[in-house]
Design a protein around this motif. Sequence first.
Motif, PDB file in Angstrom:
ATOM      1  N   GLN A   1       5.676  -5.428  10.307  1.00 58.06           N
ATOM      2  CA  GLN A   1       5.003  -5.734   9.037  1.00 58.06           C
ATOM      3  C   GLN A   1       3.843  -4.760   8.799  1.00 58.06           C
ATOM      4  OE1 GLN A   1       4.102  -9.857   8.165  1.00 58.06           O
ATOM      5  NE2 GLN A   1       5.892 -10.586   9.284  1.00 58.06           N
ATOM      6  N   GLU A   2       3.175  -4.394   9.891  1.00 61.66           N
ATOM      7  CA  GLU A   2       2.062  -3.436   9.798  1.00 61.66           C
ATOM      8  C   GLU A   2       2.563  -2.082   9.268  1.00 61.66           C
ATOM      9  OE1 GLU A   2      -0.818  -2.068  13.227  1.00 61.66           O
ATOM     10  OE2 GLU A   2      -0.873  -4.238  12.931  1.00 61.66           O
ATOM     11  N   LEU A   3       3.728  -1.689   9.740  1.00 62.77           N
ATOM     12  CA  LEU A   3       4.359  -0.440   9.309  1.00 62.77           C
ATOM     13  C   LEU A   3       4.645  -0.480   7.799  1.00 62.77           C
ATOM     14  CD1 LEU A   3       5.277   2.075  10.829  1.00 62.77           C
ATOM     15  CD2 LEU A   3       7.466   0.957  11.262  1.00 62.77           C
ATOM     16  N   LEU A   4       5.192  -1.609   7.335  1.00 56.69           N
ATOM     17  CA  LEU A   4       5.457  -1.796   5.912  1.00 56.69           C
ATOM     18  C   LEU A   4       4.165  -1.598   5.103  1.00 56.69           C
ATOM     19  CD1 LEU A   4       7.128  -3.114   3.386  1.00 56.69           C
ATOM     20  CD2 LEU A   4       5.912  -5.167   4.057  1.00 56.69           C
ATOM     21  N   VAL A   5       3.086  -2.244   5.566  1.00 59.29           N
ATOM     22  CA  VAL A   5       1.798  -2.198   4.863  1.00 59.29           C
ATOM     23  C   VAL A   5       1.264  -0.759   4.806  1.00 59.29           C
ATOM     24  CG1 VAL A   5      -0.624  -2.939   5.020  1.00 59.29           C
ATOM     25  CG2 VAL A   5       1.220  -4.603   5.310  1.00 59.29           C
ATOM     26  N   THR A   6       1.360  -0.045   5.932  1.00 57.83           N
ATOM     27  CA  THR A   6       0.882   1.349   5.995  1.00 57.83           C
ATOM     28  C   THR A   6       1.632   2.231   4.994  1.00 57.83           C
ATOM     29  OG1 THR A   6       0.416   1.009   8.339  1.00 57.83           O
ATOM     30  CG2 THR A   6       0.468   3.282   7.579  1.00 57.83           C
ATOM     31  N   LEU A   7       2.966   2.129   4.997  1.00 57.28           N
ATOM     32  CA  LEU A   7       3.790   2.948   4.096  1.00 57.28           C
ATOM     33  C   LEU A   7       3.553   2.578   2.626  1.00 57.28           C
ATOM     34  CD1 LEU A   7       7.183   3.035   6.070  1.00 57.28           C
ATOM     35  CD2 LEU A   7       5.633   4.946   5.715  1.00 57.28           C
ATOM     36  N   LEU A   8       3.427   1.270   2.363  1.00 60.25           N
ATOM     37  CA  LEU A   8       3.232   0.820   0.985  1.00 60.25           C
ATOM     38  C   LEU A   8       1.854   1.251   0.462  1.00 60.25           C
ATOM     39  CD1 LEU A   8       4.309  -0.708  -1.478  1.00 60.25           C
ATOM     40  CD2 LEU A   8       3.442  -2.830  -0.470  1.00 60.25           C
ATOM     41  N   SER A   9       0.817   1.098   1.296  1.00 62.22           N
ATOM     42  CA  SER A   9      -0.547   1.502   0.887  1.00 62.22           C
ATOM     43  C   SER A   9      -0.575   2.974   0.510  1.00 62.22           C
ATOM     44  CB  SER A   9      -1.555   1.275   2.014  1.00 62.22           C
ATOM     45  OG  SER A   9      -1.609  -0.086   2.334  1.00 62.22           O
ATOM     46  N   SER A  10       0.081   3.807   1.326  1.00 63.69           N
ATOM     47  CA  SER A  10       0.011   5.248   1.069  1.00 63.69           C
ATOM     48  C   SER A  10       0.808   5.613  -0.192  1.00 63.69           C
ATOM     49  CB  SER A  10       0.413   6.041   2.313  1.00 63.69           C
ATOM     50  OG  SER A  10       1.716   6.508   2.206  1.00 63.69           O
ATOM     51  N   ALA A  11       1.934   4.936  -0.442  1.00 61.80           N
ATOM     52  CA  ALA A  11       2.697   5.193  -1.674  1.00 61.80           C
ATOM     53  C   ALA A  11       1.901   4.747  -2.904  1.00 61.80           C
ATOM     54  CB  ALA A  11       4.045   4.466  -1.622  1.00 61.80           C
ATOM     55  N   LEU A  12       1.235   3.598  -2.792  1.00 63.89           N
ATOM     56  CA  LEU A  12       0.489   3.053  -3.938  1.00 63.89           C
ATOM     57  C   LEU A  12      -0.767   3.865  -4.245  1.00 63.89           C
ATOM     58  CD1 LEU A  12       0.859  -0.807  -3.354  1.00 63.89           C
ATOM     59  CD2 LEU A  12       2.057   0.609  -5.031  1.00 63.89           C
ATOM     60  N   ASP A  13      -1.373   4.420  -3.186  1.00 64.72           N
ATOM     61  CA  ASP A  13      -2.556   5.281  -3.363  1.00 64.72           C
ATOM     62  C   ASP A  13      -2.281   6.380  -4.399  1.00 64.72           C
ATOM     63  OD1 ASP A  13      -4.522   4.194  -1.904  1.00 64.72           O
ATOM     64  OD2 ASP A  13      -4.238   5.426  -0.102  1.00 64.72           O
TER      65      ASP A  13
END
Length: 544
Positions: A389-401
């Motif tokens: 789940q942490e991996l999902l959050v990291t990837l999503l945060s960077s895409a949304l940035d």
Amino acid sequence: MRWHKRLLAAGAVAAVTVTAAACSGGQVRGAADSTPQPGSSAGSAGGTADSTFVYVPNLDVVTDWDPASSYSNENIAMENIYESLTRYNPQTKKAEPRLAASWTSSPDGKKWTFTLREGVKFHTGKPVDAAAAKAAIERTMKEGQGAAYIWGAVKKIEAKDATTLEFTLKYPTPLDLVASAGYASYVYDTAAASGDLKKWFGEGHDAGSGPYTIESWQKGKETELTLKAFDGYWGGWDGQHYKKIAYRVTPELTTAWQLLQRGEVSFVQRLNSQLFAQAGSTDTVQTSQTPSFQNLLVLFNTADGPLKDVKLRQALQKAIDYDGLVAAMKGSGVAASGLVPDGLLGNVPGMTPKQDLAGAEALLKEAGYGPGGKQLDLTLTYAQGDADQELLVTLLSSALDKLNVKLSAKPLQWTTQWDQGKAKDPSKRQDIFVMYWFPDYADAYSWFVNVFHGEKDVQFNLSYLKDAAIDKEIDELPALTATDKAAAEKAYADLQNKIIGEQAAVAVPYVQNYQRAFAKSVQGYVDNPAYPNVVFVYDLKPGA
């Protein structure tokens, strides 16, 4: 029946969290306990000598010995000690005979008649007849613990004769699937103890009819539990079979891997991606990978806050890097297709999502956000200690940035995360709720009734979706599954198009993948995702 099941979401997350904690160092279980363990000689684990199958879990095995209320890790042993009326086959997506040799249902799905096998005995010596099966299921229903809610549709049970068991239901339900559940579906001898049956079970006794019976149980010892063959098993013991099963608790994954390499154990429940890759190129070991029935749900708040706008929810669905996430998981997850995992009625091929950043940007702009527009601020909660789940959050945060969306993500313990999600004041809730889901028996209805059906008081509908037409379609699923499977398939596909497509209430990034490693000598192993982590040892052949 609605959501009674779900301390399961908690259990799923807790299991993951505990597992992660259990694998991160510390003393090797049993290092101080140097007594010889059953089945731990190099010869026996592989299946020669006394043919003991040594199973290595990383958590303690038994929490509750009572087949009525058991709802935890002990299923890995219980499924070898007890039997249900049916067993689910994920290849055919149907229930198959176990204690019931055959069954029929009325056209309206409200009357089910099971014909039991003849000549079956409990480990207590008493016959497994219709009266005994009725008594067991009625006791489970009366206890009302664990997964007993699965029998919620049952109005009455009658033993018509020694082999005929008839169920009358309050409403149509696929009872053949209910009867195949991995918890609360067991048939057992309710007259096994002269006194308090629950207390008797708790002392490490069993009253099942399965191929194995308890030989010894030593809580806290490395080999916590040993089962031995039940000589009177109805399936017989002709041909090659393992005559014993030992459960050897090993929290350290590296230790478990070393034991398997040395030939001291037969089966390791889970390894990390590095060890699993190593197992794949080791001559004395074989591996298997099977997608589970557990998937990750990213639930969007459809009722309040910025995500009330469906365009923004669709933009978030497109922003997730599905392929990148699955690749980074190195085999512990596979791409999802819709809400229903493969192997269940209702799975729709061709619904696998793909990242589309240009599409996400266009939708954000339509709503007044995105690069060059105003910043969109979102909150997300997920399970503390869960690396995937942490991996999902990291990837999503960077895409949304890159899209001018600021994601504030909080890792929380399940109870804290859930309480926030259920907050009476909608302004206290999160915009995005991340959690796992899996069914207690092999029926996709679980996702729809629990997670997407409108609720007066929020339990697991953490996207807060309220749609009368969707609710009506969900309510019709059990009757369709019981009476018209083709119509049920169509209804499931339609609902997934509405919930994921039109409503954009959820994104489903992946299905968890079981990665097992076991001795080359073990023959006939098949992973059945309807029974998480269970090895049906009787079905295996010990090789040389």
